[in-house]
Design a protein around this motif. Structure first.
Motif, short mmCIF file in Angstrom:
data_model
loop_
_atom_site.label_atom_id
_atom_site.label_comp_id
_atom_site.label_asym_id
_atom_site.label_seq_id
_atom_site.Cartn_x
_atom_site.Cartn_y
_atom_site.Cartn_z
N ASP A 1 1.66 9.32 -3.31
CA ASP A 1 1.77 10.72 -3.17
C ASP A 1 1.08 11.90 -3.73
O ASP A 1 0.84 13.02 -3.09
CB ASP A 1 3.45 11.01 -3.68
CG ASP A 1 4.55 10.20 -3.05
OD1 ASP A 1 4.22 9.71 -1.98
OD2 ASP A 1 5.60 9.87 -3.66
N ALA A 2 0.28 11.37 -4.57
CA ALA A 2 -0.58 12.35 -5.33
C ALA A 2 -1.91 12.82 -4.52
O ALA A 2 -2.65 13.54 -4.82
CB ALA A 2 -0.86 12.10 -6.75
N GLU B 1 9.05 -1.82 -5.88
CA GLU B 1 9.13 -0.59 -5.20
C GLU B 1 8.88 -0.76 -3.68
O GLU B 1 8.08 -1.86 -3.28
CB GLU B 1 8.31 0.69 -5.80
CG GLU B 1 6.93 0.00 -5.97
CD GLU B 1 5.89 1.31 -6.38
OE1 GLU B 1 5.92 2.41 -5.87
OE2 GLU B 1 5.16 1.00 -7.36
N THR C 1 4.27 4.18 -10.79
CA THR C 1 4.47 3.34 -9.66
C THR C 1 3.44 3.72 -8.56
O THR C 1 2.71 4.82 -8.81
CB THR C 1 5.76 3.86 -8.93
OG1 THR C 1 5.66 5.18 -8.42
CG2 THR C 1 7.11 3.89 -9.92
N GLN D 1 3.67 4.22 -5.48
CA GLN D 1 4.03 5.37 -4.63
C GLN D 1 3.79 6.72 -5.12
O GLN D 1 3.32 7.66 -4.35
CB GLN D 1 5.68 5.37 -3.96
CG GLN D 1 5.95 6.25 -3.11
CD GLN D 1 5.25 6.02 -1.86
OE1 GLN D 1 5.08 4.81 -1.32
NE2 GLN D 1 4.44 6.84 -1.16
N GLU D 2 3.91 7.06 -6.45
CA GLU D 2 3.69 8.02 -6.98
C GLU D 2 2.17 8.56 -7.03
O GLU D 2 1.60 9.50 -6.58
CB GLU D 2 3.92 8.04 -8.74
CG GLU D 2 5.58 8.18 -8.70
CD GLU D 2 5.88 7.99 -10.28
OE1 GLU D 2 4.92 7.38 -11.03
OE2 GLU D 2 7.00 8.11 -10.65
N PHE E 1 0.06 7.44 -13.52
CA PHE E 1 1.19 7.22 -12.90
C PHE E 1 2.01 5.61 -13.09
O PHE E 1 1.30 4.92 -13.56
CB PHE E 1 1.02 7.09 -11.30
CG PHE E 1 0.43 8.34 -10.76
CD1 PHE E 1 1.25 9.50 -10.53
CD2 PHE E 1 -1.19 8.37 -10.79
CE1 PHE E 1 0.44 10.53 -10.10
CE2 PHE E 1 -1.67 9.47 -10.27
CZ PHE E 1 -1.04 10.53 -9.96
#
Length: 324
Positions: free
Chosen positions: A36-37, A57, A30, A32-33, A28
């Motif tokens: 989210d995963a 971010e 970021t 946040q990515e 990833f």
């Protein structure tokens, strides 16, 4: 610790490990990515390793994703930053407000973060606004641990809003109310730095606790070091915050065995928005340094009173050195 993970020494083996890297050398790019995963509602420990870099971010860790650990490759080189602020207009209308201005939002329980810098980089000298509050971290979950982390900002840097939180050997910097909220929180061996506002009389306030009257303990600073480049006698230890004028928000703060620099005002505490510091639970115990001076408005706990301020009592029965 609850969950099914094996431990190695005092550290768990994470069930999930993800890597974030700005140069593409990870799954990833970021933070946040990666968040989210992660699976939802899992009680297994999930680890996100963040390589060195400036990650501009806004990060949200929702309540549905507990037991997450963020680990930076470098305390000063791994930086999560953004520049929202309370007075900033949102695209959908309205303003962010203090609570919405954070760079990192933590709503989940059992979150850990270490070796990372959390920053709100808003520069109030470049914007004409009455909403200069700019939060680096907003934390509302229970049993949250920050270790060797840095929190950088000016006004309202760290919003310890609710829950139970433990800060171990962290660096926290700001000027106005930069450690605030209603959480039960322990700051152990932390470096608390008050930024210089350039005033010869008032360079800000370290705490603005809003502890509810039903909570016997609020913020405990144990063995911390308080420093500043500001003029001597110009920074308050804190003031009582009553959100929305709530009369039941009775600030609870204790500085215990801390080293207080000369920047601390002789009177220590002050009133806020018509609420008296004398009516709040604002105490000291065995502090040292040039800022630890006798004053009639600085209430000192007795040895017997101080005995109840243990880490476990403050954190509602939780000992973060044993379990998270």
């Amino acid at each position: 610790m609850k969950g099914r993970n094996a431990k190695k020494g005092n550290r768990e083996t994470a069930a999930v490990r993800l890597t974030v890297s700005k140069d593409g050398d990870g799954a990833f790019k970021t933070v946040q990515e990666a968040v989210d995963a992660l699976p939802e509602y899992s009680r297994d420990r999930k680890e996100i390793f963040i390589k060195k870099g400036i990650y501009k971010e806004v990060v949200h860790i929702p309540a549905t994703k507990p037991f997450v650990t963020l680990i930076g490759e470098s305390k000063t080189g791994t930086v999560i930053t953004y520049d929202n602020y309370a007075g900033k207009e949102k695209e959908g209308g309205g303003r962010y407000g203090t609570s919405g201005s954070a760079t990192v939002f933590i709503y989940a329980d059992h979150v850990q973060a270490e070796n990372i810098t959390f920053e709100n980089s808003f520069d109030r000298t470049k914007v004409d606004t009455d909403g200069t509050q700019a939060v680096a971290v907003y934390a509302k979950g229970s049993r949250i641990v920050f270790k060797d982390a840095r929190f950088l900002g000016r006004q309202d840097t760290l919003f310890a809003n609710d829950g139970t939180q433990y800060f171990d050997q962290c660096y926290i910097e700001g000027d106005v109310d930069f450690i605030f909220g209603g959480a039960r929180a322990v700051f152990e061996h932390c470096h608390i730095h008050s930024a210089d506002r350039g005033s010869a009389a008032n360079n800000g306030y370290i705490t603005a606790a809003s502890t509810h009257i039903t909570k016997p303990f609020g913020f405990l600073f144990a063995g911390c070091t308080l420093t500043s480049d500001a003029a001597d006698g110009t920074v308050y230890l804190g003031r009582p915050w009553h959100p929305g004028g709530d009369p039941d928000a009775i600030a609870s703060v204790l500085y215990q065995n801390c080293s207080l620099g000369a920047h601390i005002k002789p009177e220590g505490w002050t009133d806020m928005s018509g609420f008296s510091a004398a009516d709040a639970r604002l105490y000291e115990y065995r502090n040292t340094g040039p800022g630890a001076v006798p004053h009639q408005e600085r209430r000192q706990l007795s040895d017997e009173e101080a005995e109840s301020w243990t880490i476990e009592n403050v954190l509602d029965g939780w000992n973060p050195k044993i379990e998270s």
